[in-house]
Design a protein around this motif. Structure first.
Motif, short mmCIF file in Angstrom:
data_model
loop_
_atom_site.label_atom_id
_atom_site.label_comp_id
_atom_site.label_asym_id
_atom_site.label_seq_id
_atom_site.Cartn_x
_atom_site.Cartn_y
_atom_site.Cartn_z
N VAL A 46 0.86 -1.19 0.00
CA VAL A 46 0.00 0.00 0.00
C VAL A 46 0.89 1.24 0.00
N VAL A 47 0.39 2.32 -0.52
CA VAL A 47 1.16 3.56 -0.58
C VAL A 47 1.30 4.15 0.83
N THR A 48 2.54 4.42 1.23
CA THR A 48 2.80 5.01 2.56
C THR A 48 3.34 6.44 2.47
N GLU A 80 13.56 1.89 5.73
CA GLU A 80 12.39 1.52 6.55
C GLU A 80 11.66 0.30 5.95
N GLY A 81 12.33 -0.31 4.96
CA GLY A 81 11.75 -1.51 4.36
C GLY A 81 10.68 -1.24 3.33
N LEU A 121 5.94 2.36 -1.11
CA LEU A 121 4.89 1.39 -0.77
C LEU A 121 5.44 0.37 0.22
N LYS A 122 4.53 -0.16 1.01
CA LYS A 122 4.95 -1.10 2.05
C LYS A 122 3.86 -2.13 2.30
N ASP A 123 4.31 -3.32 2.63
CA ASP A 123 3.39 -4.39 3.04
C ASP A 123 2.97 -4.10 4.48
N VAL A 124 1.70 -3.77 4.69
CA VAL A 124 1.25 -3.32 6.02
C VAL A 124 0.68 -4.47 6.85
N VAL A 125 0.65 -4.23 8.16
CA VAL A 125 0.14 -5.23 9.11
C VAL A 125 -1.36 -5.42 8.91
#
Length: 636
Positions: free
Chosen positions: A346-348, A442-443, A461-465
């Protein structure tokens, strides 16, 4: 015409038999009850001979299933069982003229058997409904002709066409085409992998961008669907440690009971002065009340009911042993990607150079990315659409560059969106590079935007919890289960995810071998430990844990290795499974204690000569039915 009618009649007969078969024991026990009532009325009206004939019929109809089961098991295992005790007791009752009592014994025993069968059928039906998945179809190419066929028709060597957005139906290798494959189900990683000619593709993965022609390298029997069906069959047959103990105990107990009954047929006459009729009568009562029917029925119906309950709620247990182990769980380890996190980016962060029109730039980026099936592109489009209530435009030209990004022309602007290596104007933009390095630490995955050889923006973008991850951890904490996250990610990324998901502890930069070592250490600390994962890299750890829990969207290797499968990838179900396990063990303990108390009271009453055979039959067999009904509470 006559042959057709005959065939139709045969099909109808077969259909009726198929529907009736699961209820055969219940129907037999009802007929047995009707015959007993008929026999009692005939006996009441002094038609004794006819009454005896009716009672014999009730013996045969009601006792056939259990007698057959008992004799077959005795021959197969060379061990007497509780069914044989019931047969001996019923025959003994008839010998001394207690036809009604013997028939009632058979009737109640038949009812308890029908209830056990109902539990097993119900359990199988509940789990099978979960597995009632429609296998995929595939577009097979043969002689230049395309034909859509059932996946079961595919054989090794077949060529199939897989279009963008379709799931790969079977393992194979690419013969034509270049594409991006989402292998989250295989590797646990959310970023798609670029696939070229001769690269392998796997069942369950998703073709994201280009059309590809694939040669099948594995038969349908080795697909994920078939492995899940196999898991269901194994779950029905595997027994818990408690059940195995009871079954071993049953053989010894039956021999002891028969030995005592044999002694009681003789000793009371000489030692206590009972007449022969009373001696034999008390021996038959002992044979009835000392039989461990309720004790034997204490575990299996409860286990099957719990497995069925779990299946209804998306929790597939491979067998009772794993369900039983869950109640002793002290710690649980989680894989990160696809387990605690969504496995989808998702876009962070969005960083745009000064002087650029923020909304206009995002609108054009989304318009270009809207023509791509890449997960990063889809996430960017979704994010922009949420913030801009504006219809997207259509670029004059657009070209997808597999593994790199996308090119487009909008008006007089030449656009590039993709990786750093794809963006020629990035090297001179030190501010953008600095920002990108910070976000990457920050990964986060970085997508760069270039207009006319100028790098103007980046999107992180990041894979979120998962939203339910923290809820699941809280529920586990309430149950006293310690949580640990094991991940191959960097320390920084692991720390952030651990904080967001509320796990008690985390271990970063874990390779598959290291995950196994960590599981061994956790077992030393907590004794009983579970592992939750979804990828091939999790399989060794799943096997090492006392209980391996696989996410339902995981690979066939993870599913094969795991002991429990969460069919809906719903993490809070883990706490539900533990509670179900604890409830099952509580009910089993209740059943065992109740059974032993009833047997003790009935045996004592018989020795004191205050228990008659009818009450002994009702007390003993009634306790068996109550135990089974208590177990059936787990179906709710």
């Amino acid at each position: 015409m006559a042959e057709l009618a005959l065939a139709k009649t045969e099909v109808e007969r077969h259909s009726v038999f198929k529907k009736v078969k699961p209820h055969a024991e219940l129907i037999a026990s009802v007929l047995c009850g009707i015959l007993i009532l008929t026999g009692w009325l005939l006996e009441f009206t002094n038609h004794d001979t006819t009454a005896i004939i009716v009672y014999v019929l009730s013996f045969i109809i009601g006792g056939y299933a259990k007698a057959k089961e008992g004799i077959e098991e005795t021959i197969a295992n060379k061990e007497l069982n509780v069914e044989m005790l019931m047969i001996f007791a019923a025959i003994g009752s008839a010998i001394i003229g207690y036809w009604t009592e013997g028939a009632i014994l058979i009737f109640i025993f038949a009812v308890s058997g029908a209830l056990e069968t109902y539990t097993m059928n119900k359990s199988f039906k509940e789990i099978s409904s979960l597995m009632n998945l429609q296998p995929e179809e595939a577009l097979r190419i043969h002689g230049g002709i395309e034909k859509r066929v059932h996946v079961s028709e595919l054989i090794v060597g077949d060529h199939i066409l897989i279009k963008p957005g379709e799931r790969v139906p079977s393992d194979g290798k690419i013969l034509k085409g270049i594409t991006n494959i989402d292998e989250a189900a295989i590797t646990g990683e959310s970023i798609p992998v670029t696939k070229n000619i001769d690269d392998s593709v796997y069942a369950g993965t998703v073709n994201m961008t280009g059309s590809i022609t694939v040669e099948i390298t594995k038969p349908n029997s080795e697909t994920l669907f078939q492995k899940i069906i196999q898991l269901v069959q194994n779950a029905q047959s595997e027994k818990s440690p408690s059940q195995l103990f009871i079954e071993k105990f049953e053989g010894t107990y039956v021999k002891v009971v028969l030995a005592i009954v044999a002694l009681m047929m003789v000793l009371p006459h000489y030692v206590l002065g009972w007449d022969w009729t009373e001696t034999f009568y008390r021996a038959m009562i002992l044979l009835v009340v000392a039989s461990p029917c309720a004790l034997v029925a204490s575990i299996m119906p409860a286990t099957l009911s719990a497995i069925s309950n779990g299946a209804k709620h998306g929790i597939l247990f491979k067998g009772g042993v794993h369900l039983e182990n869950l109640s002793h769980l002290k710690a649980i380890a989680f894989d990160k990607t696809g387990t605690l996190t969504k496995g989808k980016p998702v876009v962070t962060d969005i960083h745009i150079q000064d002087g650029e029109d923020h909304n206009d730039l995002l609108w054009k980026i989304a318009s270009i990315e809207n023509h791509s099936n890449h997960p990063l592109a889809l996430s960017i489009v979704s994010h922009v659409k949420k913030h801009l209530n504006k219809e997207l435009l259509h670029p004059e030209t657009i070209e997808d560059m597999p593994g790199m990004g996308v090119k487009a022309i909008i008006g007089e602007e030449y656009w590039k969106i993709g990786k750093a290596d794809f963006i020629s104007g990035l090297k001179s933009n030190h501010k953008l590079i600095e920002k990108a390095n910070l976000l990457a630490s920050e990964g986060k995955t970085i997508v760069y935007v270039q207009i006319n050889n100028r790098a103007v923006a980046l999107i992180a973008l990041k894979d979120v919890v998962r939203e339910e991850a923290s809820k699941a951890i809280k529920e586990l904490n309430k149950l006293g289960v310690y949580s640990v996250m094991l991940t191959g990610d960097s320390e920084k990324t692991a720390k952030v995810i651990a904080s967001e998901s509320l796990v008690n502890e985390y271990v970063a930069e874990c390779l598959p071998e290291e995950k196994v070592n960590q599981l061994i250490k956790l077992k030393e600390r907590f004794k009983t430990v579970a592992m939750v994962g979804d990828g091939i890299n999790d399989a060794p750890a799943l096997a090492t844990a006392n209980v391996g829990i696989a996410m339902g969207e995981g690979t066939d290797v993870a599913l094969e290795t795991a002991d429990v499968v969460l069919m809906k990838n719903d993490l809070p179900r883990i706490a539900e499974a533990i509670r179900l396990s604890k409830k099952m063990n509580t009910i089993i303990k209740q059943n065992i204690v109740f059974s032993l108390v009833v047997i003790t009271l009935l045996i004592s009453s018989n020795f004191l000569q205050i228990l008659d055979l009818p009450y002994g039959v009702i007390g003993h067999e009634g306790s068996t039915i109550l135990v089974i009904l208590n177990s059936l509470r787990l179906l709710r």
